[in-house]
Scaffold this active site. Structure first.
Site, PDB file in Angstrom:
ATOM      1  N   ARG A 168     -12.315  13.855 -11.054  1.00  0.00           N
ATOM      2  CA  ARG A 168     -12.670  13.654 -12.517  1.00  0.00           C
ATOM      3  C   ARG A 168     -12.914  12.277 -12.989  1.00  0.00           C
ATOM      4  O   ARG A 168     -14.165  11.924 -13.398  1.00  0.00           O
ATOM      5  CB  ARG A 168     -11.817  14.634 -13.502  1.00  0.00           C
ATOM      6  CG  ARG A 168     -11.923  16.267 -13.190  1.00  0.00           C
ATOM      7  CD  ARG A 168     -11.268  16.827 -14.466  1.00  0.00           C
ATOM      8  NE  ARG A 168     -12.560  16.910 -15.600  1.00  0.00           N
ATOM      9  CZ  ARG A 168     -12.324  16.212 -16.471  1.00  0.00           C
ATOM     10  NH1 ARG A 168     -11.292  15.441 -16.767  1.00  0.00           N
ATOM     11  NH2 ARG A 168     -13.333  16.140 -17.332  1.00  0.00           N
ATOM     12  N   GLU A 217     -16.721  32.288 -23.159  1.00  0.00           N
ATOM     13  CA  GLU A 217     -16.404  31.874 -22.021  1.00  0.00           C
ATOM     14  C   GLU A 217     -15.428  30.761 -21.579  1.00  0.00           C
ATOM     15  O   GLU A 217     -15.780  29.745 -21.080  1.00  0.00           O
ATOM     16  CB  GLU A 217     -17.672  31.679 -21.024  1.00  0.00           C
ATOM     17  CG  GLU A 217     -18.537  32.950 -21.048  1.00  0.00           C
ATOM     18  CD  GLU A 217     -20.077  32.678 -20.325  1.00  0.00           C
ATOM     19  OE1 GLU A 217     -20.336  31.312 -20.021  1.00  0.00           O
ATOM     20  OE2 GLU A 217     -20.715  33.406 -20.426  1.00  0.00           O
ATOM     21  N   CYS A 220     -10.767   5.896   1.399  1.00  0.00           N
ATOM     22  CA  CYS A 220     -11.415   4.570   1.764  1.00  0.00           C
ATOM     23  C   CYS A 220     -12.812   4.457   0.932  1.00  0.00           C
ATOM     24  O   CYS A 220     -13.641   4.555   1.549  1.00  0.00           O
ATOM     25  CB  CYS A 220     -11.713   4.578   3.140  1.00  0.00           C
ATOM     26  SG  CYS A 220     -10.107   4.537   4.218  1.00  0.00           S
TER      27      CYS A 220
HETATM   28  N1  LLP Z   1     -19.676  29.083 -18.924  1.00  0.00           N
HETATM   29  C1  LLP Z   1     -20.664  28.596 -18.100  1.00  0.00           C
HETATM   30  C2  LLP Z   1     -21.767  29.175 -17.855  1.00  0.00           C
HETATM   31  C3  LLP Z   1     -20.018  27.333 -17.487  1.00  0.00           C
HETATM   32  O1  LLP Z   1     -21.184  26.811 -16.760  1.00  0.00           O
HETATM   33  C4  LLP Z   1     -19.160  26.882 -17.636  1.00  0.00           C
HETATM   34  C5  LLP Z   1     -18.668  25.456 -17.317  1.00  0.00           C
HETATM   35  C6  LLP Z   1     -18.155  27.462 -18.698  1.00  0.00           C
HETATM   36  C7  LLP Z   1     -18.487  28.464 -19.204  1.00  0.00           C
HETATM   37  C8  LLP Z   1     -16.679  26.784 -19.007  1.00  0.00           C
HETATM   38  O2  LLP Z   1     -16.885  25.694 -19.704  1.00  0.00           O
HETATM   39  P1  LLP Z   1     -15.528  25.149 -20.356  1.00  0.00           P
HETATM   40  O3  LLP Z   1     -14.895  25.967 -21.421  1.00  0.00           O
HETATM   41  O4  LLP Z   1     -14.483  24.788 -19.174  1.00  0.00           O
HETATM   42  O5  LLP Z   1     -15.915  23.506 -20.814  1.00  0.00           O
HETATM   43  N2  LLP Z   1     -16.319  19.867 -13.488  1.00  0.00           N
HETATM   44  C9  LLP Z   1     -16.365  19.479 -14.943  1.00  0.00           C
HETATM   45  C10 LLP Z   1     -16.775  20.485 -15.848  1.00  0.00           C
HETATM   46  C11 LLP Z   1     -17.961  21.443 -15.215  1.00  0.00           C
HETATM   47  C12 LLP Z   1     -18.299  22.400 -16.437  1.00  0.00           C
HETATM   48  C13 LLP Z   1     -19.331  23.620 -15.625  1.00  0.00           C
HETATM   49  N3  LLP Z   1     -19.412  24.586 -16.533  1.00  0.00           N
HETATM   50  C14 LLP Z   1     -15.375  18.657 -15.541  1.00  0.00           C
HETATM   51  O6  LLP Z   1     -14.262  18.364 -14.576  1.00  0.00           O
HETATM   52  O7  LLP Z   1     -15.269  18.109 -16.534  1.00  0.00           O
END
Ligand code: LLP
Length: 422
Positions: free
Chosen positions: A315, A276, A347
C-alpha cells in the site's frame, strides 16, 4: 475503539501481548483481532438496522477463511469478484443467496460456476457482459439475477488508483447508456432484472461524493419506472473510508455521515439495499508485526530496515498510503524521536513502509507494529524476490491461532516445473 493498546509497557492485541506472540510466530506476520472485526461489522449493521439492508462484505479486502467465518457467523453476505472469492465465501458458510458477483470481466467459467450456485445477483458492467450472461444462462437452463453497475461520473476525491466512478474509469455502464442497457436486459432470455448498482471508489472520506452518485441512481430508477422496469434493490457498493492518520476523521464520524446520506434518500426508495464494505470491516482490525534488522544512518537520513517489505504490504508503494507504526514495547514518555525511512529488504528503492516518519529511536532486534493492515494487506502480498508469503494469526480474547502458515521455501520452489527437454 480497536483492540490494540499498550498494557504494562507492551502492545496488546485483545488480551495477548504481541511480544509473547513474537516468541511463537516468526516475524513478519499479520495479526488480526476477531473482536475488532465483529465490532466493525456490528457498527456498520447498526447504522442501517432500520432499513431493509444486506451487508455484503467485500472479500477482496481480506479473504482469509477464519475472517470470513467470523463474518458468516454475524450474518454477513459477500461481494466477490472472482470464482476464487466465490468459492472462499461459500466454503466459509456464506450462503449463495447473500452473494453478489462484481467485476468488469467475469469469465465464462466464472459465470457458469456462479449460475450453478444460484447467487443473489450478478453486478453487470457492460452490454456485452449482459449478453454473455444471457447466453450462458439460457444454454444451461438457468435464470440470472442481474443489476447494472452504473458509472455516475462522480469524483470520489480519493487516490487516482482507487477511484472508480468517473467517466474515464473502466468501471460500470455510463449513466447515459443505462436506460438502453436495461431495455436490452428486459428483452434477453435467462435474465431477471433485480437491481441497480454503483461503486465509486475506496477510502472515501468526502462523503458528499456518495450523495451525488446516489442522486444519479435515484433519477435513473424513476426513469426506469416510467418504462415499466422495476428495481428490487439498490447496491451502494463499498468505499467508506477508515482512519489511518491522527488527522483523519474518526470511523464513527464517517459512518454517521454516510448513514445520514443513505437515510436522506431512503424515503424515496421502496426497495432493498445492499452495501459492500471491505476496508471498514477489516482495515483497523489488523497489524503487521515486523522486526528491525538494521538501523542505517547515511549522510542525509536514517533508514530503519525491517524484515517486512513491499511484497508483504504494497500500500505505501502503490497508493502513497500512510500506516501508523508503533514499537511493540511502549517507549518512555520522554523517549527521543528521530525522522527515519522505514524500509524493507527488497531490492527496489520503492520498497518502503514509511518515509520521513518521526519514530522513537529503535535498535536492531526490536519489534514494530504497522497499523491498519487488516484490509488490502495479506491479500495483496506476493513472493517478489522469492520471499515467502507471510503468516496470518488471529487473536480472539486470550486465544490465538495460526490462520495461514507461511509456505516453506520448498513449497515455493516446487511450484516451478523444469521441462524434461532442458
Ligand atoms: N465493491 C466493489 C465493486 C469494489 O471494487 C470494492 C473495492 C469494494 C466493494 C470494497 O471497497 P472498500 O469498502 O474496501 O473501500 N487495494 C486498494 C483498494 C482497492 C479497492 C478495490 N475495490 C487499497 O489498498 O487501498
Amino acid at each position: 475503539m480497536h483492540h490494540f493498546d499498550y498494557n504494562n509497557g507492551t502492545l496488546m492485541v485483545e488480551n495477548l501481548s504481541i511480544e509473547a506472540l513474537t516468541s511463537r510466530y516468526p516475524t513478519p506476520f499479520y495479526c488480526y483481532s476477531a473482536n475488532s472485526i465483529r465490532q466493525q461489522y456490528q457498527a456498520f449493521t447498526d447504522a442501517f438496522s432500520d432499513l431493509p439492508a444486506l451487508i455484503c462484505y467485500a472479500l477482496k479486502a481480506n479473504s482469509n477463511q477464519a475472517v470470513l467465518t467470523i463474518l458468516a457467523k454475524q450474518g454477513a453476505g459477500a461481494d466477490v469478484v472472482s470464482e476464487g472469492e466465490l468459492r472462499r465465501a461459500l466454503k466459509a458458510g456464506i450462503p449463495a443467496h447473500k452473494i453478489v458477483f462484481s467485476g468488469v470481466a467475469k469469465t465464462e467459467r466464472e459465470i457458469e460456476f456462479a449460475l450453478a450456485q444460484d447467487i443473489l445477483c450478478f453486478n453487470v458492467e457492460s452490454a456485452t457482459e449482459l449478453q454473455q450472461i444471457s447466453n450462458l444462462a439460457s444454454a444451461s437452463g438457468h435464470s440470472a439475477n442481474i443489476s447494472l453497475r452504473i458509472n455516475p461520473d462522480v469524483d470520489a476525491g480519493t487516490h487516482a488508483k482507487i477511484s472508480t466512478g468517473k467517466s474515464d474509469n473502466k468501471f460500470g455502464i455510463p449513466y447515459l447508456d443505462a436506460l438502453a442497457v436495461y431495455q436490452l436486459a428486459a428483452n434477453l432470455p435467462g435474465i431477471q432484472i433485480k437491481g441497480i448498482d454503483m461503486h465509486i471508489g475506496s477510502q472515501i472520506s468526502t462523503i458528499s461524493a456518495f450523495d451525488a452518485a446516489i442522486e444519479c441512481l435515484l433519477s435513473l430508477i424513476e426513469q426506469l419506472k416510467e418504462h415499466h422496469i422495476n428495481i428490487e434493490h439498490i447496491d451502494f457498493g463499498g468505499g467508506l473510508g477508515v482512519t489511518y492518520t491522527d488527522q483523519d476523521k474518526s470511523e464513527q464520524a464517517l459512518l454517521e455521515e454516510y448513514s445520514a446520506i443513505i437515510h436522506k434518500h431512503a424515503g424515496r426508495l421502496s426497495c432493498k439495499m445492499i452495501f459492500e464494505p471491505g476496508r471498514f470491516i477489516t482495515a483497523n482490525a489488523g497489524l503487521l508485526i515486523t522486526q528491525v534488522i538494521h538501523v542505517k544512518p547515511v549522510q542525509k537520513k536514517t533508514f530503519v530496515i525491517i524484515d517486512a517489505a513491499m511484497n508483504d504490504l504494497i500500500r505505501p508503494t502503490l497508493y502513497d498510503a500512510w500506516h501508523k507504526i508503533s514499537p511493540v514495547l511502549e517507549p518512555a514518555a520522554n523517549a527521543v524521536t528521530q525522522m527515519v525511512d522505514v524500509v524493507g529488504p527488497v531490492c527496489e528503492s520503492g520498497d518502503y513502509i514509511a518515509q520521513d516518519r518521526a519514530l522513537t529511536v529503535v535498535k536492531s532486534g526490536e519489534f514494530l507494529a504497522i497499523h491498519s493492515a487488516g484490509a488490502y494487506g495479506a491479500v495483496s502480498s506476493n513472493t517478489y524476490n522469492s520471499r515467502r508469503l507471510i503468516a496470518e494469526v488471529l487473536v480472539d480474547g486470550d486465544r490465538d491461532h495460526l490462520i495461514r502458515p507461511s509456505p516453506s521455501y520448498e513449497d515455493l520452489i516446487a511450484l516451478d516445473s523444469i521441462p524434461n527437454w532442458l
